[in-house]
Design a protein around this motif. Structure first.
Motif, PDB file in Angstrom:
ATOM      1  N   VAL A  72       0.843  -1.204   0.000  1.00 10.03           N
ATOM      2  CA  VAL A  72       0.000   0.000   0.000  1.00 10.03           C
ATOM      3  C   VAL A  72       0.877   1.252   0.000  1.00 10.03           C
ATOM      4  O   VAL A  72       0.663   2.169  -0.799  1.00 10.03           O
ATOM      5  CB  VAL A  72      -0.962  -0.003   1.214  1.00 10.03           C
ATOM      6  CG1 VAL A  72      -1.673   1.338   1.353  1.00 10.03           C
ATOM      7  CG2 VAL A  72      -1.966  -1.147   1.083  1.00 10.03           C
ATOM      8  N   ASN A  73       1.873   1.279   0.877  1.00  6.79           N
ATOM      9  CA  ASN A  73       2.766   2.443   0.932  1.00  6.79           C
ATOM     10  C   ASN A  73       3.484   2.656  -0.399  1.00  6.79           C
ATOM     11  O   ASN A  73       3.686   3.798  -0.819  1.00  6.79           O
ATOM     12  CB  ASN A  73       3.782   2.296   2.063  1.00  6.79           C
ATOM     13  CG  ASN A  73       3.154   2.466   3.428  1.00  6.79           C
ATOM     14  OD1 ASN A  73       2.098   3.062   3.571  1.00  6.79           O
ATOM     15  ND2 ASN A  73       3.799   1.923   4.443  1.00  6.79           N
ATOM     16  N   GLY A  74       3.867   1.574  -1.070  1.00  4.82           N
ATOM     17  CA  GLY A  74       4.530   1.693  -2.358  1.00  4.82           C
ATOM     18  C   GLY A  74       3.628   2.317  -3.404  1.00  4.82           C
ATOM     19  O   GLY A  74       4.064   3.160  -4.195  1.00  4.82           O
ATOM     20  N   ALA A  75       2.366   1.929  -3.411  1.00  3.88           N
ATOM     21  CA  ALA A  75       1.411   2.491  -4.371  1.00  3.88           C
ATOM     22  C   ALA A  75       1.154   3.970  -4.113  1.00  3.88           C
ATOM     23  O   ALA A  75       0.823   4.730  -5.028  1.00  3.88           O
ATOM     24  CB  ALA A  75       0.101   1.708  -4.321  1.00  3.88           C
ATOM     25  N   LEU A  76       1.334   4.387  -2.870  1.00  8.44           N
ATOM     26  CA  LEU A  76       1.033   5.780  -2.489  1.00  8.44           C
ATOM     27  C   LEU A  76       2.287   6.585  -2.170  1.00  8.44           C
ATOM     28  O   LEU A  76       2.191   7.660  -1.565  1.00  8.44           O
ATOM     29  CB  LEU A  76       0.104   5.775  -1.268  1.00  8.44           C
ATOM     30  CG  LEU A  76      -1.220   5.030  -1.427  1.00  8.44           C
ATOM     31  CD1 LEU A  76      -1.997   5.058  -0.120  1.00  8.44           C
ATOM     32  CD2 LEU A  76      -2.034   5.611  -2.569  1.00  8.44           C
ATOM     33  N   LEU A  80       2.456  10.017   0.029  1.00  9.11           N
ATOM     34  CA  LEU A  80       2.951   9.967   1.404  1.00  9.11           C
ATOM     35  C   LEU A  80       4.105  10.940   1.610  1.00  9.11           C
ATOM     36  O   LEU A  80       4.259  11.514   2.683  1.00  9.11           O
ATOM     37  CB  LEU A  80       3.379   8.536   1.763  1.00  9.11           C
ATOM     38  CG  LEU A  80       2.229   7.550   1.945  1.00  9.11           C
ATOM     39  CD1 LEU A  80       2.745   6.132   1.970  1.00  9.11           C
ATOM     40  CD2 LEU A  80       1.448   7.869   3.205  1.00  9.11           C
ATOM     41  N   ARG A  81       4.893  11.130   0.602  1.00 13.32           N
ATOM     42  CA  ARG A  81       6.020  12.054   0.704  1.00 13.32           C
ATOM     43  C   ARG A  81       5.557  13.513   0.663  1.00 13.32           C
ATOM     44  O   ARG A  81       6.064  14.353   1.404  1.00 13.32           O
ATOM     45  CB  ARG A  81       7.019  11.790  -0.428  1.00 13.32           C
ATOM     46  CG  ARG A  81       8.272  12.646  -0.353  1.00 13.32           C
ATOM     47  CD  ARG A  81       9.196  12.449  -1.529  1.00 13.32           C
ATOM     48  NE  ARG A  81       8.545  12.947  -2.740  1.00 13.32           N
ATOM     49  CZ  ARG A  81       8.357  12.232  -3.852  1.00 13.32           C
ATOM     50  NH1 ARG A  81       8.761  10.986  -3.928  1.00 13.32           N
ATOM     51  NH2 ARG A  81       7.748  12.756  -4.894  1.00 13.32           N
ATOM     52  N   ASP A  82       4.570  13.807  -0.186  1.00 14.92           N
ATOM     53  CA  ASP A  82       4.230  15.201  -0.468  1.00 14.92           C
ATOM     54  C   ASP A  82       2.908  15.699   0.116  1.00 14.92           C
ATOM     55  O   ASP A  82       2.748  16.900   0.306  1.00 14.92           O
ATOM     56  CB  ASP A  82       4.166  15.422  -1.988  1.00 14.92           C
ATOM     57  CG  ASP A  82       5.473  15.113  -2.678  1.00 14.92           C
ATOM     58  OD1 ASP A  82       6.531  15.234  -2.040  1.00 14.92           O
ATOM     59  OD2 ASP A  82       5.433  14.745  -3.868  1.00 14.92           O
ATOM     60  N   THR A  83       1.956  14.803   0.375  1.00 13.52           N
ATOM     61  CA  THR A  83       0.596  15.252   0.677  1.00 13.52           C
ATOM     62  C   THR A  83       0.017  14.669   1.950  1.00 13.52           C
ATOM     63  O   THR A  83      -0.573  15.388   2.747  1.00 13.52           O
ATOM     64  CB  THR A  83      -0.332  14.886  -0.510  1.00 13.52           C
ATOM     65  OG1 THR A  83       0.235  15.406  -1.712  1.00 13.52           O
ATOM     66  CG2 THR A  83      -1.715  15.464  -0.316  1.00 13.52           C
ATOM     67  N   ILE A  84       0.143  13.375   2.138  1.00 14.06           N
ATOM     68  CA  ILE A  84      -0.493  12.686   3.263  1.00 14.06           C
ATOM     69  C   ILE A  84       0.433  12.735   4.476  1.00 14.06           C
ATOM     70  O   ILE A  84       1.591  12.356   4.384  1.00 14.06           O
ATOM     71  CB  ILE A  84      -0.796  11.220   2.897  1.00 14.06           C
ATOM     72  CG1 ILE A  84      -1.754  11.148   1.715  1.00 14.06           C
ATOM     73  CG2 ILE A  84      -1.375  10.478   4.101  1.00 14.06           C
ATOM     74  CD1 ILE A  84      -1.893   9.750   1.138  1.00 14.06           C
ATOM     75  N   HIS A  85      -0.106  13.182   5.598  1.00 14.16           N
ATOM     76  CA  HIS A  85       0.687  13.231   6.828  1.00 14.16           C
ATOM     77  C   HIS A  85       0.635  11.907   7.583  1.00 14.16           C
ATOM     78  O   HIS A  85       1.630  11.475   8.157  1.00 14.16           O
ATOM     79  CB  HIS A  85       0.204  14.365   7.730  1.00 14.16           C
ATOM     80  CG  HIS A  85       0.934  14.429   9.029  1.00 14.16           C
ATOM     81  ND1 HIS A  85       2.222  14.866   9.131  1.00 14.16           N
ATOM     82  CD2 HIS A  85       0.551  14.077  10.277  1.00 14.16           C
ATOM     83  CE1 HIS A  85       2.617  14.785  10.392  1.00 14.16           C
ATOM     84  NE2 HIS A  85       1.619  14.310  11.111  1.00 14.16           N
ATOM     85  N   ALA A  86      -0.545  11.265   7.605  1.00 13.10           N
ATOM     86  CA  ALA A  86      -0.704  10.027   8.363  1.00 13.10           C
ATOM     87  C   ALA A  86      -1.640   9.091   7.611  1.00 13.10           C
ATOM     88  O   ALA A  86      -2.628   9.519   7.029  1.00 13.10           O
ATOM     89  CB  ALA A  86      -1.257  10.313   9.752  1.00 13.10           C
ATOM     90  N   LEU A  87      -1.296   7.789   7.653  1.00 12.72           N
ATOM     91  CA  LEU A  87      -2.100   6.788   6.962  1.00 12.72           C
ATOM     92  C   LEU A  87      -2.203   5.540   7.836  1.00 12.72           C
ATOM     93  O   LEU A  87      -1.188   4.944   8.199  1.00 12.72           O
ATOM     94  CB  LEU A  87      -1.460   6.418   5.621  1.00 12.72           C
ATOM     95  CG  LEU A  87      -2.186   5.370   4.779  1.00 12.72           C
ATOM     96  CD1 LEU A  87      -3.531   5.910   4.304  1.00 12.72           C
ATOM     97  CD2 LEU A  87      -1.314   4.957   3.604  1.00 12.72           C
TER      98      LEU A  87
END
Length: 96
Positions: A72-76, A80-87
């Motif tokens: 999941v992290n690979g797809a996003l 995750l680097r630029d937009t999402i703070h927490a998942l």
């Protein structure tokens, strides 16, 4: 794909698009948790910074929890680097 109730903003839509393309989920829900984190680090008031993803995919069969989260992290990765703070990730294979 059987979609669960999903957040409607542009970041949530992009999360759904990327996960669908990468993992062909049979069920997917992208939940915007940003409002729960108002005043916390990473919440700038604009929303769409904190998410929960509930995903079921045949891709996860035989994979442990860490490998599923890595997929999941690979797809996003860019989000995750630029937009999402927490998942938060709830990943399972069909039938689990």
């Amino acid at each position: 794909m059987n979609e669960l109730p999903t957040a409607a903003g542009p970041v949530a839509a992009e999360i759904s698009r990327r996960l669908t393309a990468a993992l062909a989920p049979t069920r997917l829900a992208v939940i915007d948790d940003s409002e729960k984190h108002r005043g916390h680090a990473g919440h700038d008031g604009s929303g769409e910074s904190h998410f929960t993803v509930e995903i079921e995919s045949p891709h996860f069969a035989g994979l442990n929890r860490v490998a599923r989260q890595r997929a999941v992290n690979g797809a996003l990765a860019e989000l995750l680097r630029d937009t999402i703070h927490a998942l938060a990730i709830k990943a399972r294979a069909p039938g689990e």
